[in-house]
Motif scaffolding. Structure first.
Motif, mmCIF file in Angstrom:
data_model
loop_
_atom_site.group_PDB
_atom_site.id
_atom_site.type_symbol
_atom_site.label_atom_id
_atom_site.label_comp_id
_atom_site.label_asym_id
_atom_site.label_seq_id
_atom_site.Cartn_x
_atom_site.Cartn_y
_atom_site.Cartn_z
ATOM 1 N N GLU A 3 18.079 68.698 108.543
ATOM 2 C CA GLU A 3 18.735 69.704 107.699
ATOM 3 C C GLU A 3 19.183 70.899 108.530
ATOM 4 O O GLU A 3 20.272 71.436 108.319
ATOM 5 C CB GLU A 3 17.792 70.169 106.592
ATOM 6 N N ALA A 4 18.354 71.318 109.472
ATOM 7 C CA ALA A 4 18.696 72.451 110.335
ATOM 8 C C ALA A 4 19.893 72.117 111.220
ATOM 9 O O ALA A 4 20.784 72.953 111.423
ATOM 10 C CB ALA A 4 17.499 72.843 111.192
ATOM 11 N N LEU A 6 22.381 69.984 110.598
ATOM 12 C CA LEU A 6 23.602 69.980 109.791
ATOM 13 C C LEU A 6 24.003 71.382 109.358
ATOM 14 O O LEU A 6 25.193 71.717 109.328
ATOM 15 C CB LEU A 6 23.431 69.057 108.589
ATOM 16 N N ARG A 7 23.028 72.230 109.034
ATOM 17 C CA ARG A 7 23.329 73.622 108.662
ATOM 18 C C ARG A 7 23.960 74.352 109.841
ATOM 19 O O ARG A 7 24.972 75.042 109.693
ATOM 20 C CB ARG A 7 22.049 74.331 108.207
ATOM 21 N N GLU A 8 23.381 74.211 111.028
ATOM 22 C CA GLU A 8 23.907 74.898 112.209
ATOM 23 C C GLU A 8 25.288 74.381 112.594
ATOM 24 O O GLU A 8 26.162 75.158 112.976
ATOM 25 C CB GLU A 8 22.942 74.764 113.388
ATOM 26 N N ALA A 10 27.542 73.198 110.556
ATOM 27 C CA ALA A 10 28.473 73.787 109.589
ATOM 28 C C ALA A 10 28.732 75.259 109.899
ATOM 29 O O ALA A 10 29.880 75.708 109.883
ATOM 30 C CB ALA A 10 27.932 73.621 108.170
ATOM 31 N N GLU A 11 27.677 76.008 110.201
ATOM 32 C CA GLU A 11 27.835 77.444 110.474
ATOM 33 C C GLU A 11 28.607 77.699 111.764
ATOM 34 O O GLU A 11 29.429 78.603 111.826
ATOM 35 C CB GLU A 11 26.464 78.112 110.571
ATOM 36 N N PRO A 16 31.488 71.172 107.487
ATOM 37 C CA PRO A 16 30.430 71.024 106.485
ATOM 38 C C PRO A 16 30.135 69.582 106.100
ATOM 39 O O PRO A 16 29.148 69.308 105.430
ATOM 40 C CB PRO A 16 30.971 71.795 105.283
#
Length: 78
Positions: A3-4, A6-8, A10-11, A16
């Motif tokens: 999860e981390a 994929l979040r990073e 995207a950011e 995304p």
């Protein structure tokens, strides 16, 4: 951890819809500035076929990198 990642992604890249295909490697190497122990994990990701090979991403939000523009590109794996 996934999860981390994929979040990073995207950011920091503006992608995304990236997905994790599989882990590639884990590296245990001291941090280059502090010398403190550090573990880095590498992942093989996939994104949509419409994603360009090269793009710029303007970082939004209120973090330290807000307002920065990252030039992103894909490179082939050896």
């Amino acid at each position: 951890m996934e999860e981390a990642v994929l979040r990073e992604v995207a950011e920091e890249t503006g992608l995304p819809t990236a997905t994790i295909v599989r882990p590639i490697a884990v590296e245990n190497k001291p941090h280059p500035d502090t010398g403190q122990p550090r573990q880095t994990s590498f992942f093989f990701l996939r994104t949509s076929a419409e994603t360009p090979d090269v793009w710029n991403h303007h970082v939004k939000g209120d973090g330290d990198d807000a307002g920065l523009i990252f030039s992103c590109r894909f490179v082939p794996l050896p």
